[in-house]
Design a protein around this motif. Structure first.
Motif, short mmCIF file in Angstrom:
data_model
loop_
_atom_site.label_atom_id
_atom_site.label_comp_id
_atom_site.label_asym_id
_atom_site.label_seq_id
_atom_site.Cartn_x
_atom_site.Cartn_y
_atom_site.Cartn_z
N ALA A 243 0.85 -1.19 0.00
CA ALA A 243 0.00 0.00 0.00
C ALA A 243 0.89 1.24 0.00
O ALA A 243 1.98 1.23 0.57
N PRO A 244 0.47 2.30 -0.66
CA PRO A 244 1.26 3.53 -0.64
C PRO A 244 1.29 4.12 0.78
O PRO A 244 0.43 3.78 1.61
N PRO A 245 2.23 5.01 1.04
CA PRO A 245 2.27 5.62 2.38
C PRO A 245 1.05 6.52 2.59
O PRO A 245 0.45 6.99 1.62
N PRO A 246 0.68 6.73 3.86
CA PRO A 246 -0.49 7.59 4.13
C PRO A 246 -0.28 9.01 3.61
O PRO A 246 0.84 9.52 3.57
N ASP A 247 -1.37 9.64 3.21
CA ASP A 247 -1.35 11.02 2.73
C ASP A 247 -1.32 11.94 3.95
O ASP A 247 -2.22 11.87 4.80
N PRO A 248 -0.30 12.80 4.07
CA PRO A 248 -0.24 13.69 5.23
C PRO A 248 -1.46 14.60 5.36
O PRO A 248 -1.82 15.01 6.46
N ALA A 249 -2.13 14.89 4.25
CA ALA A 249 -3.32 15.74 4.29
C ALA A 249 -4.52 15.00 4.86
O ALA A 249 -5.49 15.61 5.30
N GLN A 250 -4.47 13.64 4.83
CA GLN A 250 -5.56 12.81 5.36
C GLN A 250 -4.96 11.71 6.24
O GLN A 250 -4.95 10.53 5.86
N PRO A 251 -4.44 12.06 7.41
CA PRO A 251 -3.75 11.07 8.24
C PRO A 251 -4.64 9.95 8.77
O PRO A 251 -4.14 8.88 9.12
N ASN A 252 -5.95 10.14 8.82
CA ASN A 252 -6.85 9.10 9.33
C ASN A 252 -7.31 8.12 8.25
O ASN A 252 -8.03 7.18 8.55
N VAL A 253 -6.92 8.35 7.00
CA VAL A 253 -7.32 7.47 5.91
C VAL A 253 -6.19 6.48 5.63
O VAL A 253 -5.07 6.88 5.31
N ILE A 254 -6.49 5.20 5.78
CA ILE A 254 -5.49 4.16 5.52
C ILE A 254 -5.51 3.87 4.02
O ILE A 254 -6.56 3.49 3.47
N PRO A 255 -4.37 4.04 3.34
CA PRO A 255 -4.35 3.80 1.89
C PRO A 255 -4.64 2.33 1.54
O PRO A 255 -4.30 1.43 2.30
N LEU A 256 -5.26 2.13 0.41
CA LEU A 256 -5.55 0.78 -0.07
C LEU A 256 -4.37 0.27 -0.88
O LEU A 256 -3.72 1.04 -1.60
N PRO A 257 -4.08 -1.04 -0.81
CA PRO A 257 -3.03 -1.59 -1.66
C PRO A 257 -3.45 -1.48 -3.13
O PRO A 257 -4.64 -1.55 -3.45
N VAL A 258 -2.49 -1.30 -3.99
CA VAL A 258 -2.77 -1.12 -5.41
C VAL A 258 -3.00 -2.49 -6.07
O VAL A 258 -2.17 -3.39 -5.93
N PRO A 259 -4.13 -2.67 -6.77
CA PRO A 259 -4.34 -3.94 -7.48
C PRO A 259 -3.25 -4.16 -8.52
O PRO A 259 -2.92 -3.25 -9.28
N PRO A 260 -2.67 -5.36 -8.56
CA PRO A 260 -1.59 -5.63 -9.51
C PRO A 260 -2.09 -5.72 -10.95
O PRO A 260 -3.23 -6.13 -11.20
N PRO A 261 -1.23 -5.35 -11.90
CA PRO A 261 -1.64 -5.41 -13.32
C PRO A 261 -1.88 -6.83 -13.82
O PRO A 261 -2.59 -7.02 -14.80
N SER A 262 -1.34 -7.84 -13.14
CA SER A 262 -1.51 -9.22 -13.59
C SER A 262 -2.82 -9.85 -13.11
O SER A 262 -3.12 -10.99 -13.44
N LEU A 263 -3.62 -9.10 -12.38
CA LEU A 263 -4.90 -9.58 -11.87
C LEU A 263 -5.86 -9.81 -13.04
O LEU A 263 -5.94 -8.97 -13.95
N GLN A 264 -6.55 -10.94 -13.02
CA GLN A 264 -7.50 -11.25 -14.09
C GLN A 264 -8.91 -11.29 -13.52
O GLN A 264 -9.14 -11.92 -12.49
N LEU A 265 -9.83 -10.62 -14.20
CA LEU A 265 -11.24 -10.62 -13.79
C LEU A 265 -12.05 -11.42 -14.80
O LEU A 265 -11.91 -11.22 -16.01
N THR A 266 -12.90 -12.31 -14.29
CA THR A 266 -13.75 -13.13 -15.14
C THR A 266 -15.20 -12.99 -14.67
O THR A 266 -15.51 -13.40 -13.54
N PRO A 267 -16.08 -12.41 -15.49
CA PRO A 267 -17.50 -12.35 -15.10
C PRO A 267 -18.06 -13.77 -15.06
O PRO A 267 -17.84 -14.56 -15.97
N LEU A 268 -18.77 -14.11 -13.97
CA LEU A 268 -19.34 -15.45 -13.83
C LEU A 268 -20.85 -15.46 -14.04
O LEU A 268 -21.37 -16.29 -14.77
N LEU A 269 -21.55 -14.55 -13.37
CA LEU A 269 -23.01 -14.48 -13.48
C LEU A 269 -23.44 -13.03 -13.44
O LEU A 269 -22.86 -12.22 -12.71
N GLY A 270 -24.48 -12.72 -14.19
CA GLY A 270 -25.03 -11.37 -14.17
C GLY A 270 -24.18 -10.40 -14.97
O GLY A 270 -23.06 -10.70 -15.38
#
Length: 159
Positions: A54-81
């Motif tokens: 995850a990237p380091p916290p933003d000093p302007a928003q110290p209470n917001v925990i940054p999310l890890p960045v989804p990797p480019p090798s991630l594959q999404l497959t629609p299953l239903l709907g």
């Protein structure tokens, strides 16, 4: 990781339920504001591919925990709907990618060696009260996304 865990909270005025259930070969995450499963999307990625921190916290928003960045090798497959529009489909893909990345990141932190199980994400979100004429995310979309990710993190951090 718990075998099954649920949580419910109001996010931006809408009741939101999240369920996580671990199976031997996959992890199921359901996010619903409509009381149903919604569209199912499977996220997968080889165990040999590293996860980005995850990237380091933003000093302007110290209470917001940054999310890890989804990797480019991630594959999404629609299953239903399917989503009713291209914009909603993109939003569902964003949810599935981020939720899977959270699951894998927190799962790897708690286990020394593990196979990276595919994550199946069910998404059923209420329609945004704001008009969606552009591809931009509305303030409501951002608030719901952040709230859902906080709920997923909370469930995953339970021992």
């Amino acid at each position: 990781m718990l075998q099954t865990a649920t949580i419910a909270r109001e996010i931006d005025g809408v009741q939101t339920d999240v369920l996580i259930q671990a199976f031997a070969d996959r992890i199921l995450v359901l996010v619903t504001q409509l009381g149903k499963v919604g569209s199912l999307i499977q996220a997968s990625m080889p165990s040999t591919m590293p996860l980005l921190p995850a990237p380091p916290p933003d000093p302007a928003q110290p209470n917001v925990i940054p999310l890890p960045v989804p990797p480019p090798s991630l594959q999404l497959t629609p299953l239903l709907g399917s989503a009713p529009s291209e914009r909603i489909q993109t939003l569902h893909s964003l949810y599935a990618s981020q939720i899977a990345t959270l699951v894998w990141t927190l799962e790897e932190a708690s286990v020394l060696e593990t196979d990276r199980r595919p994550v199946i994400v069910g998404i059923a979100l209420a329609k945004s009260p704001e008009p969606a004429h552009s591809s931009e995310l509305s303030d409501h979309d951002r608030a719901v996304f952040r709230g859902v990710m906080d709920l997923v993190r909370e469930l995953l951090s339970r021992k």
